[in-house]
Scaffold this active site. Structure first.
Site, short mmCIF file in Angstrom:
data_model
loop_
_atom_site.label_atom_id
_atom_site.label_comp_id
_atom_site.label_asym_id
_atom_site.label_seq_id
_atom_site.Cartn_x
_atom_site.Cartn_y
_atom_site.Cartn_z
N HIS A 1 0.83 -1.21 0.00
CA HIS A 1 0.00 0.00 0.00
C HIS A 1 0.86 1.26 0.00
O HIS A 1 0.59 2.22 -0.72
CB HIS A 1 -0.94 0.00 1.21
CG HIS A 1 -2.22 -0.71 0.94
ND1 HIS A 1 -2.31 -2.09 0.98
CD2 HIS A 1 -3.45 -0.28 0.60
CE1 HIS A 1 -3.55 -2.44 0.68
NE2 HIS A 1 -4.27 -1.37 0.44
N LYS B 1 -9.59 -7.56 8.68
CA LYS B 1 -10.27 -7.77 9.96
C LYS B 1 -10.10 -6.53 10.81
O LYS B 1 -9.11 -5.81 10.67
CB LYS B 1 -9.72 -9.00 10.68
CG LYS B 1 -8.29 -8.81 11.14
CD LYS B 1 -7.85 -9.94 12.03
CE LYS B 1 -6.41 -9.80 12.47
NZ LYS B 1 -6.21 -9.00 13.68
#
Lengths: 280, 190
Positions: B39, B104
């Site tokens: 990222h 999550k």
């Protein structure tokens, strides 16, 4: 009588601990998850717990890590004072065992430089805590500690006036803040007293107690029960999707502290409650 | 719980608009992987005005760093990592048409708002169920940045990969709503 142990015996024993901790969830945790599933009121929660139990079975059967985060390798080593270690450094032998175990077990190497984030490549260095104890044995306990739940841990220096209630409030508040992040259901390890580093270490050690085994100190057992009830009442549930089973257990260790202090360590363990030990 | 919804990637805006929090979804087709390091690199490239090595338009990105595959296996253990570490970057990929994220844990307000704006959903896979989730991954290959190892961008082919909708395009949050339903303390604690 002094007993001699060659450090070469330590290497394969440590490698095996790393692999079995990651492949085989301990029976106490499996039983605790099953109990959680029986009492869970949320249908989503039940489905999540079932997947977690299925996952543990698949990991054991297929010899695969139960979680891709195979953890920091943490060791508690009890060195009998009548043990003489020969053949080199115990610390080096433990690290060699980690190197071999993480390679042979196809475990993820997750250790890196804090600034450059460059991976050390073999999951070393391990974090090793030593205790010298009576006897002529060497007991090595390995915990594969995942990053997600470790990140939710904290040490706080409460005031003596905060007392028992202040401590409960702090932990319940922390639990509400962490919500789904530590991969619930979790085990909450708590260290009360000592000092700054002792509280953290006690909190981590507390996690090692098998789930379902009662605290031998009745006052602490009652406190554990109260914190368990209050954190589960938050409704966070398995994986934070809502339900009753947020914590499988609350484990406390206590130590006397300075008259000015009330240190509290809270170490969070995810449901992949991985630890194994060996006695040499 | 309702019956699972089967979806095949790439996803359209219409596909994700139909989803609501708590929906169980079985994903099929190709998904991309990327976590912290990937990222960071993607956003640095965008900052320099460069084109990404992979198109994220209509895609789903899975925040995962699997264990090494054993000989003969497609992949090792492959469960989700904590998503909030990607919060600073997520909106940049949504601007390019990203339709789904799998991870999550909770997302920040800015990410939830970007999901509403751009038409993207956040799914959770069961954290710590890496061995079970690996069974739904049928192919794995590196698409970009092999030097990142486990953090490289992979192309996964998944079959009935089980996820739950946590944040939908209307700004709802299962972590908030699911908890409210079972919260016994709202009045006594805080």
């Amino acid at each position: 009588m002094v007993r001699t142990i060659h450090v070469d015996e330590v290497v394969p024993a440590v490698a095996e601990l790393c692999i079995s901790a990651n492949y085989d969830l301990n029976e106490d945790t499996i039983q605790s998850l099953k109990q959680g599933m029986e009492h869970e009121e949320s249908s989503t929660g039940v489905a999540v717990l079932r997947q977690i139990l299925d996952n543990a079975a698949i990991a054991t059967e297929e010899r695969l890590p139960m979680c891709q985060d195979t953890g920091t390798a943490v060791f508690f080593v009890e060195v009998g004072q009548d043990v003489h270690l020969e053949g080199g450094s115990l610390y080096d032998a433990i690290n060699e065992g980690v190197r071999q175990g993480y390679k042979e077990g196809y475990l993820r190497k997750s250790i890196c430089d804090p600034f450059t984030r460059k991976n050390t490549g073999d999951n070393t260095p391990a974090i090793v805590h030593y205790d010298v104890v009576p006897g002529d044995r060497l007991k090595i306990t390995m915990a594969a500690k995942g990053g997600g739940s470790e990140n939710m841990s904290s040490v706080v220096m409460l005031k003596p006036s905060d007392g028992r209630q202040g401590l409960i409030n702090y932990i319940v508040k922390r639990a509400a803040e962490m919500g789904p992040n530590p991969c619930p259901p979790i085990v909450i390890g708590i260290g009360i007293g000592g000092n700054f580093e002792k509280a953290a270490l006690l909190a981590k050690k507390a996690i090692l107690r098998p789930l379902g085994e009662k605290n031998p100190d009745p006052e602490l057992a009652a406190l554990e029960e109260e914190i368990l009830k209050k954190t589960n009442a938050l409704g966070i549930g398995p994986q934070g999707m809502g339900g009753r089973t947020f914590a499988l257990g609350v484990h406390i260790l206590k130590h006397p502290c300075h008259i000015a202090s009330m240190p509290l360590g809270v170490n969070i363990q995810c449901h992949a409650n991985r630890h194994k030990d060996v006695v040499l | 719980m309702s019956e699972p919804i089967r979806l095949t990637t790439p996803l359209s805006r219409k596909d994700v608009e139909a989803l609501k929090i708590g929906d169980q979804v079985l994903l099929n087709g190709v998904i991309l992987t990327g976590r912290d390091a990937a990222h960071k690199r993607m956003v640095e490239m965008l900052d320099r005005g460069e084109k990404l090595p992979v198109s994220v338009d209509g895609q789903v990105i899975y925040y995962v760093g699997p264990t090494p595959a054993k000989p003969g296996a497609v992949i090792g253990s492959a469960g989700p990592t904590t998503s909030n570490r990607m919060d600073a970057y997520a909106h940049r990929l949504m601007e390019l048409g990203l339709r789904g994220m799998i991870g999550k844990g909770s997302r920040g307000r800015n990410v939830i708002e970007a999901m509403q704006k751009h038409g993207c959903v956040y799914f959770a896979a069961i954290g710590g169920a890496g061995a079970l989730l690996a069974r739904s991954i049928k192919e794995s290959s590196v698409l970009a940045w092999p030097d990142l190892g486990t953090e490289a961008i992979h192309r996964l082919v998944v079959q009935d990969f089980p996820v739950v909708v946590i944040n939908d395009v209307r700004g709802n949050d299962l972590y908030q709503e699911g908890r409210k339903e079972f919260d016994l303390t709202a009045k006594t604690i805080v």
